[in-house]
Design an enzyme around this catalytic site. Sequence first.
Site, PDB file in Angstrom:
ATOM      1  N   LYS A  60      -0.578   5.076   4.407  1.00  0.00           N
ATOM      2  CA  LYS A  60      -1.499   4.167   5.116  1.00  0.00           C
ATOM      3  C   LYS A  60      -1.015   3.962   6.549  1.00  0.00           C
ATOM      4  O   LYS A  60       0.151   3.674   6.783  1.00  0.00           O
ATOM      5  CB  LYS A  60      -1.611   2.828   4.380  1.00  0.00           C
TER       6      LYS A  60
ATOM      7  N   HIS B  51       0.838  -1.208   0.000  1.00  0.00           N
ATOM      8  CA  HIS B  51       0.000   0.000   0.000  1.00  0.00           C
ATOM      9  C   HIS B  51       0.867   1.251   0.000  1.00  0.00           C
ATOM     10  O   HIS B  51       2.045   1.202   0.325  1.00  0.00           O
ATOM     11  CB  HIS B  51      -0.913   0.030   1.236  1.00  0.00           C
TER      12      HIS B  51
HETATM   13  N1  LIG Z   1     -12.739  -1.015   2.950  1.00  0.00           N
HETATM   14  C1  LIG Z   1     -12.145  -0.525   1.854  1.00  0.00           C
HETATM   15  O1  LIG Z   1     -12.420  -0.922   0.710  1.00  0.00           O
HETATM   16  C2  LIG Z   1     -11.132   0.560   2.017  1.00  0.00           C
HETATM   17  C3  LIG Z   1     -10.824   1.002   3.264  1.00  0.00           C
HETATM   18  N2  LIG Z   1      -9.966   2.047   3.440  1.00  0.00           N
HETATM   19  C4  LIG Z   1      -9.807   2.513   4.802  1.00  0.00           C
HETATM   20  O2  LIG Z   1     -10.488   3.765   4.923  1.00  0.00           O
HETATM   21  C5  LIG Z   1      -9.857   4.539   5.929  1.00  0.00           C
HETATM   22  C6  LIG Z   1      -9.517   5.910   5.368  1.00  0.00           C
HETATM   23  O3  LIG Z   1      -8.527   5.798   4.381  1.00  0.00           O
HETATM   24  P1  LIG Z   1      -7.957   7.108   3.650  1.00  0.00           P
HETATM   25  O4  LIG Z   1      -9.069   7.899   3.057  1.00  0.00           O
HETATM   26  O5  LIG Z   1      -6.859   6.646   2.784  1.00  0.00           O
HETATM   27  O6  LIG Z   1      -7.357   7.899   4.915  1.00  0.00           O
HETATM   28  P2  LIG Z   1      -7.090   9.464   5.093  1.00  0.00           P
HETATM   29  O7  LIG Z   1      -6.110   9.583   6.207  1.00  0.00           O
HETATM   30  O8  LIG Z   1      -6.781  10.103   3.776  1.00  0.00           O
HETATM   31  O9  LIG Z   1      -8.516  10.034   5.571  1.00  0.00           O
HETATM   32  C7  LIG Z   1      -9.036   9.822   6.870  1.00  0.00           C
HETATM   33  C8  LIG Z   1     -10.209  10.743   7.071  1.00  0.00           C
HETATM   34  O10 LIG Z   1     -10.773  10.484   8.360  1.00  0.00           O
HETATM   35  C9  LIG Z   1     -10.819  11.691   9.113  1.00  0.00           C
HETATM   36  N3  LIG Z   1     -10.571  11.411  10.527  1.00  0.00           N
HETATM   37  C10 LIG Z   1      -9.561  10.712  11.073  1.00  0.00           C
HETATM   38  N4  LIG Z   1      -9.655  10.712  12.415  1.00  0.00           N
HETATM   39  C11 LIG Z   1     -10.751  11.452  12.720  1.00  0.00           C
HETATM   40  C12 LIG Z   1     -11.364  11.846  13.937  1.00  0.00           C
HETATM   41  N5  LIG Z   1     -10.902  11.443  15.135  1.00  0.00           N
HETATM   42  N6  LIG Z   1     -12.487  12.611  13.874  1.00  0.00           N
HETATM   43  C13 LIG Z   1     -13.000  13.005  12.694  1.00  0.00           C
HETATM   44  N7  LIG Z   1     -12.446  12.662  11.485  1.00  0.00           N
HETATM   45  C14 LIG Z   1     -11.333  11.903  11.517  1.00  0.00           C
HETATM   46  C15 LIG Z   1      -9.721  12.580   8.533  1.00  0.00           C
HETATM   47  O11 LIG Z   1     -10.005  13.946   8.828  1.00  0.00           O
HETATM   48  P3  LIG Z   1      -8.858  15.095   8.584  1.00  0.00           P
HETATM   49  O12 LIG Z   1      -8.622  15.106   7.086  1.00  0.00           O
HETATM   50  O13 LIG Z   1      -9.514  16.345   9.080  1.00  0.00           O
HETATM   51  O14 LIG Z   1      -7.668  14.635   9.342  1.00  0.00           O
HETATM   52  C16 LIG Z   1      -9.850  12.235   7.045  1.00  0.00           C
HETATM   53  O15 LIG Z   1     -10.903  12.981   6.481  1.00  0.00           O
HETATM   54  C17 LIG Z   1      -8.663   3.727   6.411  1.00  0.00           C
HETATM   55  O16 LIG Z   1      -9.049   2.991   7.552  1.00  0.00           O
HETATM   56  C18 LIG Z   1      -8.386   2.778   5.242  1.00  0.00           C
HETATM   57  O17 LIG Z   1      -7.716   1.622   5.611  1.00  0.00           O
HETATM   58  C19 LIG Z   1      -9.377   2.664   2.392  1.00  0.00           C
HETATM   59  C20 LIG Z   1      -9.628   2.248   1.116  1.00  0.00           C
HETATM   60  C21 LIG Z   1     -10.516   1.156   0.824  1.00  0.00           C
HETATM   61  O1  LIG Z   2      -5.840   2.207   3.273  1.00  0.00           O
HETATM   62  C1  LIG Z   2      -6.041   1.856   2.091  1.00  0.00           C
HETATM   63  O2  LIG Z   2      -5.686   2.557   1.127  1.00  0.00           O
HETATM   64  C2  LIG Z   2      -6.717   0.576   1.850  1.00  0.00           C
HETATM   65  N1  LIG Z   2      -7.190  -0.061   2.881  1.00  0.00           N
HETATM   66  C3  LIG Z   2      -7.920  -1.269   2.867  1.00  0.00           C
HETATM   67  C4  LIG Z   2      -7.171  -2.348   3.625  1.00  0.00           C
HETATM   68  O3  LIG Z   2      -6.580  -2.031   4.674  1.00  0.00           O
HETATM   69  O4  LIG Z   2      -7.189  -3.506   3.212  1.00  0.00           O
HETATM   70  C5  LIG Z   2      -8.384  -1.684   1.497  1.00  0.00           C
HETATM   71  C6  LIG Z   2      -7.466  -1.318   0.368  1.00  0.00           C
HETATM   72  O5  LIG Z   2      -6.481  -2.276   0.230  1.00  0.00           O
HETATM   73  C7  LIG Z   2      -6.928   0.107   0.462  1.00  0.00           C
END
Ligand SMILES: NC(=O)C1=CN([C@@H]2O[C@H](COP(=O)(O)OP(=O)(O)OC[C@H]3O[C@@H](n4cnc5c(N)ncnc54)[C@H](OP(=O)(O)O)[C@@H]3O)[C@@H](O)[C@H]2O)C=CC1
Ligand SMILES: O=C(O)C1=N[C@H](C(=O)O)C[C@H](O)C1
Length: 216
Positions: free
Chosen positions: A129, A125
Site C-alpha cells: 500500500k 494494511h
Molecule cells: N475505497 C476502497 O474501498 C478501496 C480503495 N483502495 C484504493 O484503490 C487504489 C488501488 O489499490 P490497489 O489495487 O491495491 O493498487 P495497485 O497498485 O495494485 O493498482 C493500481 C492500479 O492503478 C494503475 N495506475 C497507477 N497509476 C497509473 C497511471 N498514472 N496511469 C494509469 N494507470 C495507473 C496501475 O497500473 P499498472 O499496473 O500498469 O502500474 C494499477 O493497475 C488505492 O488508492 C487504494 O488505496 C483499495 C481497496 C479498497
Molecule cells: O489500499 C488498500 O488496500 C485499501 N485502501 C483503502 C484505504 O486506504 O482505506 C480501503 C481499504 O482499507 C484497503
Amino acid sequence: MRYGLVGSSGRMGHEIKEVFSAHELVLEVDESGIFRRGEPNVFVDFSNRSVLATTLQLCSQYGAGLVIGTTALAEEDMKAIKELSNHVPVVQSYNFSTGINILKILLRESASLFEGMDVEIIETHHNKKKDVPSGTAIILKEALGREVPVHSLRIGGVPGDHTIFFANEGEVLQISHHAISRRVFAIGALRAAEFCVSAKNGFYSFEEVLRWTQKR
Ligand SMILES: NC(=O)C1=CN([C@@H]2O[C@H](COP(=O)(O)OP(=O)(O)OC[C@H]3O[C@@H](n4cnc5c(N)ncnc54)[C@H](OP(=O)(O)O)[C@@H]3O)[C@@H](O)[C@H]2O)C=CC1
Ligand SMILES: O=C(O)C1=N[C@H](C(=O)O)C[C@H](O)C1
C-alpha cells in the site's frame, strides 16, 4: 452494464473483474495505456490520483457515471470529481465495505459521548500500500468530528484492518473492523455501479448506496 475499469491490472482491478463477471468490461486503463473495446455506461476507478484527469475525461466523453475508490485524493481532486457529478452520477468512497460505512454512521451519531476520552486509530494494511494514513482512517476521523492520532502498519498481505481506541482513566473501549479479503470492496463497488447506472446526476456516498440497496 458496460463498464470501464481504471487500474485494471492492479490488486483491486483483478478483484473487480471477478466480481463484475456478469457485466461487460469494455474499456481498461493502466499504466500501459487505454484499451477500448466498446462504450462504457459506468467507470470504476481503483488506481492512483495521477490518472484522475484521464478518468474524468473518459467519463465526460462517454457520459458515463463514476465509482471511485482511489485514496489519497487532494482537495483539488475532490473539487474536480464534484464538478463531474454535475453531469453524471458519481459514487466516491475511501471504503466500499458495508462494515466501515455502518461504523461511520455509529461514530457520527455517538461522537459527543466520547468527548473527554482519548481517541486513537490503528490501521493495518499490506506492505504494497502506497498511502499513509489509509483513506478509511481519514473518513473515520471525519465521522468522529475531531483530529485524532492515527498509527499505520504496513505488513504482509493484510487487506485492511482499522481499530479505534477510546480510553479514560479507568477503561478502554475498542471498536475494530477487519476486511477478510479485498473482495468485500469489489462487492461494494458493484453495488455502487448498479446504483450509478440508475441514479440521477449527483455526488453520492457509499452510505447512500447501502440505503438504496436495502430498499430494493
Ligand atoms: N475505497 C476502497 O474501498 C478501496 C480503495 N483502495 C484504493 O484503490 C487504489 C488501488 O489499490 P490497489 O489495487 O491495491 O493498487 P495497485 O497498485 O495494485 O493498482 C493500481 C492500479 O492503478 C494503475 N495506475 C497507477 N497509476 C497509473 C497511471 N498514472 N496511469 C494509469 N494507470 C495507473 C496501475 O497500473 P499498472 O499496473 O500498469 O502500474 C494499477 O493497475 C488505492 O488508492 C487504494 O488505496 C483499495 C481497496 C479498497
Ligand atoms: O489500499 C488498500 O488496500 C485499501 N485502501 C483503502 C484505504 O486506504 O482505506 C480501503 C481499504 O482499507 C484497503
